[in-house]
Design a protein around this motif. Structure first.
Motif, mmCIF file in Angstrom:
data_model
loop_
_atom_site.group_PDB
_atom_site.id
_atom_site.type_symbol
_atom_site.label_atom_id
_atom_site.label_comp_id
_atom_site.label_asym_id
_atom_site.label_seq_id
_atom_site.Cartn_x
_atom_site.Cartn_y
_atom_site.Cartn_z
ATOM 1 N N LEU A 1 11.600 116.583 25.267
ATOM 2 C CA LEU A 1 10.637 117.674 25.124
ATOM 3 C C LEU A 1 11.367 119.002 25.143
ATOM 4 C CD1 LEU A 1 7.858 116.539 27.643
ATOM 5 C CD2 LEU A 1 7.858 116.267 25.149
ATOM 6 N N THR A 2 11.001 119.862 24.222
ATOM 7 C CA THR A 2 11.459 121.249 24.259
ATOM 8 C C THR A 2 10.226 122.130 24.327
ATOM 9 O OG1 THR A 2 13.428 120.750 22.957
ATOM 10 C CG2 THR A 2 12.752 123.054 23.100
ATOM 11 N N LEU A 3 10.091 122.865 25.419
ATOM 12 C CA LEU A 3 8.919 123.700 25.659
ATOM 13 C C LEU A 3 9.232 125.147 25.317
ATOM 14 C CD1 LEU A 3 8.338 121.091 27.297
ATOM 15 C CD2 LEU A 3 7.152 122.523 28.965
ATOM 16 N N ALA A 4 8.267 125.811 24.699
ATOM 17 C CA ALA A 4 8.395 127.233 24.400
ATOM 18 C C ALA A 4 8.089 128.052 25.657
ATOM 19 C CB ALA A 4 7.442 127.617 23.264
ATOM 20 N N ARG A 5 8.265 129.361 25.550
ATOM 21 C CA ARG A 5 7.996 130.247 26.678
ATOM 22 C C ARG A 5 6.554 130.071 27.174
ATOM 23 N NH1 ARG A 5 9.827 134.825 24.702
ATOM 24 N NH2 ARG A 5 11.807 134.671 25.851
ATOM 25 N N HIS A 6 6.412 129.874 28.462
ATOM 26 C CA HIS A 6 5.107 129.770 29.125
ATOM 27 C C HIS A 6 4.272 128.606 28.600
ATOM 28 C CE1 HIS A 6 5.551 134.383 29.884
ATOM 29 N NE2 HIS A 6 6.318 133.655 30.684
ATOM 30 N N GLU A 7 4.924 127.571 28.131
ATOM 31 C CA GLU A 7 4.188 126.425 27.599
ATOM 32 C C GLU A 7 3.791 125.459 28.703
ATOM 33 O OE1 GLU A 7 4.921 122.525 24.715
ATOM 34 O OE2 GLU A 7 6.039 124.376 24.309
ATOM 35 N N ILE A 8 2.593 124.905 28.562
ATOM 36 C CA ILE A 8 2.229 123.681 29.265
ATOM 37 C C ILE A 8 1.958 122.644 28.187
ATOM 38 C CG2 ILE A 8 1.313 124.808 31.324
ATOM 39 C CD1 ILE A 8 -1.526 124.309 30.183
ATOM 40 N N THR A 9 2.377 121.425 28.432
ATOM 41 C CA THR A 9 2.193 120.388 27.423
ATOM 42 C C THR A 9 1.790 119.087 28.100
ATOM 43 O OG1 THR A 9 3.165 119.468 25.396
ATOM 44 C CG2 THR A 9 4.551 119.473 27.352
ATOM 45 N N LEU A 10 0.905 118.357 27.444
ATOM 46 C CA LEU A 10 0.485 117.046 27.904
ATOM 47 C C LEU A 10 0.921 116.020 26.867
ATOM 48 C CD1 LEU A 10 -1.203 115.182 29.806
ATOM 49 C CD2 LEU A 10 -3.139 115.627 28.279
ATOM 50 N N VAL A 11 1.689 115.038 27.298
ATOM 51 C CA VAL A 11 2.121 113.955 26.415
ATOM 52 C C VAL A 11 1.532 112.661 26.950
ATOM 53 C CG1 VAL A 11 4.060 112.759 25.375
ATOM 54 C CG2 VAL A 11 4.255 115.196 25.917
ATOM 55 N N GLU A 12 0.794 111.962 26.084
ATOM 56 C CA GLU A 12 0.168 110.698 26.463
ATOM 57 C C GLU A 12 0.761 109.570 25.626
ATOM 58 O OE1 GLU A 12 -4.346 111.675 27.368
ATOM 59 O OE2 GLU A 12 -3.605 112.901 25.717
ATOM 60 N N LEU A 13 1.249 108.558 26.293
ATOM 61 C CA LEU A 13 1.877 107.408 25.634
ATOM 62 C C LEU A 13 1.003 106.173 25.855
ATOM 63 C CD1 LEU A 13 4.265 109.324 27.030
ATOM 64 C CD2 LEU A 13 5.727 107.670 25.886
ATOM 65 N N THR A 14 0.462 105.654 24.766
ATOM 66 C CA THR A 14 -0.451 104.519 24.832
ATOM 67 C C THR A 14 0.188 103.313 24.157
ATOM 68 O OG1 THR A 14 -2.332 106.035 24.694
ATOM 69 C CG2 THR A 14 -2.766 103.710 24.256
ATOM 70 N N PRO A 15 0.253 102.174 24.838
ATOM 71 C CA PRO A 15 0.812 100.974 24.194
ATOM 72 C C PRO A 15 0.082 100.655 22.895
ATOM 73 C CG PRO A 15 0.566 100.613 26.544
ATOM 74 C CD PRO A 15 -0.103 101.924 26.250
ATOM 75 N N VAL A 16 0.850 100.311 21.868
ATOM 76 C CA VAL A 16 0.290 100.011 20.548
ATOM 77 C C VAL A 16 0.025 98.513 20.426
ATOM 78 C CG1 VAL A 16 0.756 99.952 18.067
ATOM 79 C CG2 VAL A 16 1.355 101.986 19.415
ATOM 80 N N ALA A 17 -1.211 98.197 20.059
ATOM 81 C CA ALA A 17 -1.559 96.829 19.666
ATOM 82 C C ALA A 17 -1.776 96.878 18.156
ATOM 83 C CB ALA A 17 -2.814 96.359 20.393
ATOM 84 N N ASP A 18 -0.755 96.536 17.402
ATOM 85 C CA ASP A 18 -0.772 96.749 15.956
ATOM 86 C C ASP A 18 -1.674 95.731 15.254
ATOM 87 O OD1 ASP A 18 -0.233 97.336 13.303
ATOM 88 O OD2 ASP A 18 1.857 97.839 13.744
ATOM 89 N N GLU A 19 -2.699 96.209 14.575
ATOM 90 C CA GLU A 19 -3.645 95.353 13.850
ATOM 91 C C GLU A 19 -3.527 95.537 12.336
ATOM 92 O OE1 GLU A 19 -7.527 96.053 15.416
ATOM 93 O OE2 GLU A 19 -6.991 95.450 17.456
#
Length: 502
Positions: free
Chosen positions: A468-486
């Motif tokens: 992750l590279t955050l800009a000035r005054h950034e807040i970031t939310l990263v969500e990682l969800t397991p993939v069930a590939d259909e």
């Protein structure tokens, strides 16, 4: 590289969402207020709401009259019912603050705020007790005893300040608390009552409050205080500027009561920070900025280790203590402006609402949790310079190795910084219109949404690498969800334009 462990270190506290502040409760009768609260509850979901003025004249509860030559009092709950009904309909319960004094019951004429809340002791302690008793009995009759027992009852607001309690008379506050607490318990022993709701810098009041209540055997079910980090106000027309202490000072303020009370009868009671923010002013532009969200992120990540609740002051800019706001963005306390324009700090709370219950890792610039279904949520924030001497770093990098029980994950990133999810910046580009036209409001609502990106990430040996590279005054939310590939076996992206299979 931050290597996040696979096993949780514990449960992540939700003290951050236990309560939120509001302008005087009478404002809940208004449409914009109710629309804002509904949005807040859909996307964040606070549990309790606290505000001033439940017993002030604007609510019309205390109604004295003369009949057959005798002084009598009628207690009217018309507005109280409408306010509390509105709260409960949106899924939030009241944190009842008993104040301010009805003018006809007050011993003096001193008031506070544009809307003139009376801050003097009652001229008749008996009638004050009758008012408290009648209010609680009515609430129990209307909403049920089991429900009202979940509503904390706080006695007054910041009595250590002359603006909020005549002469900041500590002895007079102790008398008020004693009368009120006993009255609450006479109504029902299971009701929760507490105080003293002091402002920062008055922690010695806690010592004497503990000594007084123990010596006099006065009921106390919780302890409350407030926390702010701003210095003296530098006034400009319709606003102020203030220096800020580091956000860690808020955490220090959260921790102080337990340390001071550890050898008293109040040592193990719940501790509620019933107001907190950076500035204590409702007209400080810092509240509207991306800086503010990044500044408060570590407080939300760590505050639950220290207190049972910490209540952001306040959820909406519908707030009139310093008068009716003069512009859409005016430095108000709110997570939302009028007309439900989201501020960066709103998104900080919305991101927190998407964190999981299992705490995996936490640091000065990150929080990592996991949901029961295996989803990983990472909240990260860029460091800020609270002194204002520098703008803060232009870039902030984090590298993480995350435990994932899947071969691939779907990655969703939501970003708020100076130029994304930041309607304040857009409003400034517009020329800071005090009353934006409808088409301008549409643009501001659009600009207030976080930037979002999506990708797929391969997991190797049960670990996913996240840079992750955050800009000035950034807040970031990263969500990682397991993939069930259909994806069906015949699907071929190369044939989208009708090309033959190779």
């Amino acid at each position: 590289m931050i290597s996040v462990p696979a096993d949780p270190t514990g449960r992540f506290s939700e003290a951050w969402r236990q309560c939120v502040g509001t302008g005087r409760v009478e404002l809940a009768l208004r449409r914009d207020y109710q629309d804002s609260l509904s949005l807040l509850q859909r996307e964040i979901g606070f549990r309790l709401i606290r505000g001033h003025g439940l017993l002030s004249d604007g609510m019309g509860v205390y109604r004295p009259y003369e009949h057959e030559g005798a002084h009598r009092v009628h207690h009217s709950f018309t507005y109280v019912d409408q306010v509390l009904d509105a709260y409960l309909e949106t899924g939030i319960r009241p944190f009842l603050e008993l104040g301010f004094m009805p003018a006809a019951l007050a011993s003096g004429e001193q008031t506070v705020f544009w809307w003139r809340g009376n801050v003097t002791p009652p001229r008749s302690p008996r009638e004050w007790a009758d008012l408290v008793r009648a209010t609680l009995i009515h609430l129990i009759d209307r909403y049920g005893l089991d429900e009202v027992r979940t509503w904390p009852v706080e006695v007054w607001n910041e009595p250590n300040l002359r603006d909020f309690w005549q002469d900041a008379d500590e002895t007079a506050y102790h008398r008020l608390y004693e009368i009120t607490a006993h009255t609450v318990k006479e109504v029902d022993a299971g009701l929760q009552v507490g105080g003293p709701a002091i402002s920062p810098g008055a922690d010695d009041w806690l010592d004497r409050f503990a000594e007084f209540t123990e010596r006099r055997d006065v009921p106390v079910d919780f302890v409350s205080k407030h926390a702010y980090t701003s210095g003296p106000a530098q006034h400009v027309p319709f606003g102020v500027h203030q220096a800020l202490a580091p956000a860690s000072d808020l955490l220090d303020q959260f921790a102080t009561p337990r340390e001071r009370l550890k050898s008293t009868a109040l040592a193990r009671l719940p501790l509620h920070i019933t107001e907190f923010n950076s500035s204590y002013r409702p007209d400080n532009p810092i509240h509207d900025t991306a800086f503010h969200a990044a500044y408060l992120a570590p407080v939300l990540a760590h505050g639950g280790d220290l207190v049972d609740s910490f209540s952001y002051w306040t959820f909406s800019d519908m707030f009139e203590e310093a008068g009716v706001p003069t512009a859409l963005f005016h430095g108000g306390f709110g997570l939302l402006t009028h007309r439900q324009v989201k501020k960066p700090t709103y998104h900080l709370y919305a991101f927190m609402a998407r964190m999981g219950p299992d705490l995996l890792a936490r640091g000065d610039d990150h929080l990592v949790t996991r949901h029961a279904d295996g989803r990983i949520a990472v909240l990260a924030w860029a460091p800020v310079d609270p002194t204002g001497q520098t703008p803060g770093p232009g870039r902030h990098a984090l590298r993480m190795s995350l435990p994932v029980a899947a071969r691939e994950v779907f990655v969703r990133r939501s970003t708020v910084d100076e130029n994304h999810g930041n309607a304040y910046t857009t409003w400034r580009h517009m020329g800071s219109p005090r009353s934006p036209r409808l088409e301008q409001l549409d643009i501001l609502h659009e600009a207030a949404e976080p930037a979002r990106s999506h990708r797929r990430l391969t997991v190797q040996e049960g670990r996913a690498g996240l840079d992750l590279t955050l800009a000035r005054h950034e807040i970031t939310l990263v969500e990682l969800t397991p993939v069930a590939d259909e994806t069906p076996p015949w699907w071929d992206e190369q044939r989208l334009l009708g090309r033959s299979a190779p």
